[in-house]
Scaffold this active site. Sequence first.
Site, PDB file in Angstrom:
ATOM      1  N   ARG A  63       0.858  -1.189   0.000  1.00 36.39           N
ATOM      2  CA  ARG A  63       0.000   0.000   0.000  1.00 36.39           C
ATOM      3  C   ARG A  63       0.889   1.232   0.000  1.00 36.39           C
ATOM      4  NH1 ARG A  63      -3.562  -0.299   4.807  1.00 36.39           N
ATOM      5  NH2 ARG A  63      -4.817  -1.684   3.505  1.00 36.39           N
ATOM      6  N   ARG A 182      -3.435   2.112  17.816  1.00 40.78           N
ATOM      7  CA  ARG A 182      -4.010   1.443  16.647  1.00 40.78           C
ATOM      8  C   ARG A 182      -3.906   2.391  15.462  1.00 40.78           C
ATOM      9  NH1 ARG A 182      -7.482  -3.032  17.079  1.00 40.78           N
ATOM     10  NH2 ARG A 182      -7.359  -3.083  14.818  1.00 40.78           N
ATOM     11  N   LYS A 183      -4.350   1.927  14.301  1.00 42.91           N
ATOM     12  CA  LYS A 183      -4.298   2.793  13.125  1.00 42.91           C
ATOM     13  C   LYS A 183      -5.111   4.056  13.398  1.00 42.91           C
ATOM     14  CE  LYS A 183      -8.237   1.046  10.426  1.00 42.91           C
ATOM     15  NZ  LYS A 183      -8.642   0.496   9.118  1.00 42.91           N
ATOM     16  N   GLY A 453     -15.990  -6.925   2.464  1.00 42.29           N
ATOM     17  CA  GLY A 453     -15.951  -8.373   2.591  1.00 42.29           C
ATOM     18  C   GLY A 453     -16.119  -8.874   4.006  1.00 42.29           C
ATOM     19  N   CYS A 458     -13.745  -1.915   5.350  1.00 42.96           N
ATOM     20  CA  CYS A 458     -12.833  -1.123   4.532  1.00 42.96           C
ATOM     21  C   CYS A 458     -13.531  -0.546   3.299  1.00 42.96           C
ATOM     22  CB  CYS A 458     -11.636  -1.972   4.111  1.00 42.96           C
ATOM     23  SG  CYS A 458     -10.631  -2.541   5.492  1.00 42.96           S
ATOM     24  N   GLY A 459     -14.609  -1.185   2.855  1.00 43.37           N
ATOM     25  CA  GLY A 459     -15.382  -0.670   1.726  1.00 43.37           C
ATOM     26  C   GLY A 459     -16.420   0.357   2.112  1.00 43.37           C
TER      27      GLY A 459
END
Length: 589
Positions: A63, A182-183, A453, A458-459
């Site tokens: 990424r 975390r992110k 998914g 994430c979508g």
Amino acid sequence: MANKKEEWKAGMYGDEVREKILEFAEEGWESIPEDEREMWFSRFKFWGVFHHRSGQESYFMMRLANTNGVLEPDQLRAIGEVARDYAAGPVENPEFGDAWIDLTTRQSVQLHWLKLEDIPEIWERLESVGVTSRSAGGDTMRNISGCPVAGRDHREFVDAQPVLNEISEKLRDDDDLANMPRKFNISVTGCREGCAQDSINGIGLEPAEKTVDGEAVRGFNVRVGGGLGGRQPRRARDLDVFVEPDDAYDVVRGFVELYFDHGNRENRQKNRSRFFVDEWGTEKIRDLLQAEYVDFELEGAGTNLREEYTYNAGRPDEAGKHDHVGVHEQKDGDYYVGLSVPLGRLTAAETIELADLADRHGSGAMRLTRRQNPLILDVPESELDALLASDLLETHSPEPSVFTRGAMACTGTEFCSLALTETKARMAVMLRWLRANVELPDDVSQIKMHYSGCTADCGQALTADIGFQGMRARKNGEMVEALDVGVGGGVGPEPSFVEWVRQRVPADEVPGLLRNLLEAFAAHREDGQTFRQWVEATGQEALVEFAEPEETDYVDPCLTDGKQSWYPFDDGESPAPTDASGDPISADD
């Protein structure tokens, strides 16, 4: 340390991980001790290097990080060339072939099927033109998002690009802050459409105005603690802080440091910034931010522009842009052209051609949007017709169908270890079926359909007109891929998350469900009513009834895969792990 990942990060994280990646690349896949792979793969993520899922051992995703989707003339071309030369896997995707790039919902790029041994050469080629993968994954500050036409939008309230650049150069480059709990997502936008989606970021700066010393000053209001995932979404909360552009970096850094110091590092299910804000509350956070993390007096929030927000907001077209697709005038008189790339996937050849078109017809400058689409900037009016007549724009049109325009999808089981279902190829097949079988009123220009998914989202399924999340179900005694279906999400003035109307619907019955739901929308909507407005005006009980699953002539590309195969579109055995040349090797040697 409270959990193993914190122990791993305490041992090594951030910039020093790069040297280990180079070392392993030099010695090959088998040099990574099998009992240490989970640890090293977790650390690799800081440098944007993600190991593929089970069955795809020795293959990696990379990424990239490019703040606010900014790509200079030669950068996109280099990315396309890397995809062409290194991102060809052992099996073709039936929809997209081989060697392609994925555009992400954070305005960046992912490359798949990479070999560990090729990572040094890939870095060298990308970094030679200023493209990096540093801080693109893991527990760190992710790619910073904003309005992709910052500095060019003729309705822009305040130019956020200098602030975005300062955050990127000073904050994300600071290795002392690499190891976050975390992110962490940061957004800054000065536009009137709200296209950075500040409501779903750890900290978001939104355009605002405040009277200071008797003068109207333009700057930003600050919101914190937004995010999706785990079926526990949160809208970012107002911190009651207004900052002028010159002070914006200091406030963002202050909150990042505060979360770095006090964020939960024990429970990884509860240590995102949104849960931190839940626990502490905005008043306590603001007080500590003032007391210990900034050295100037914080101003109370100014008047925001949220009522003007239209990006993915489900508002009528006359209210403003709901995405960046199409031809739009810049404030300097030139134009930017937003292409619709279905599901964000471009072949390597298309990527290089896109870079060539940007050079030929514009300044060469490109931007990526949060809807997985590219923009060609600085196109003179004299070049518009030639650009619009190019072959690439026939495929990735600035005037797509309503279904194609609104579609987004995450990576899915094609590569992701978390996903429960395949996403992109399924969505591509579903879009074709919808275009052929569902007719909408002429004035309906937007149906946002997002597919994740799994519940990590994430979508961004939770923020869609119609959202899908991957699940499993039994049908005729067999385990099949299935989808939960929700409606009524979106950002804008009043962000909302989908309400689930059907759960665990076998994937081959989802197109029929959509046809039933959309035909009900077409039949019962008021004139000019958008889908989100119709959902808000229609009771949940009626929506559930309209959304009736149904078998049709739609043929699903991988209904019965159930994540059993090593690759959703291949019935054979996995060749993985493989050596640098792609030849199978024994994982036990």
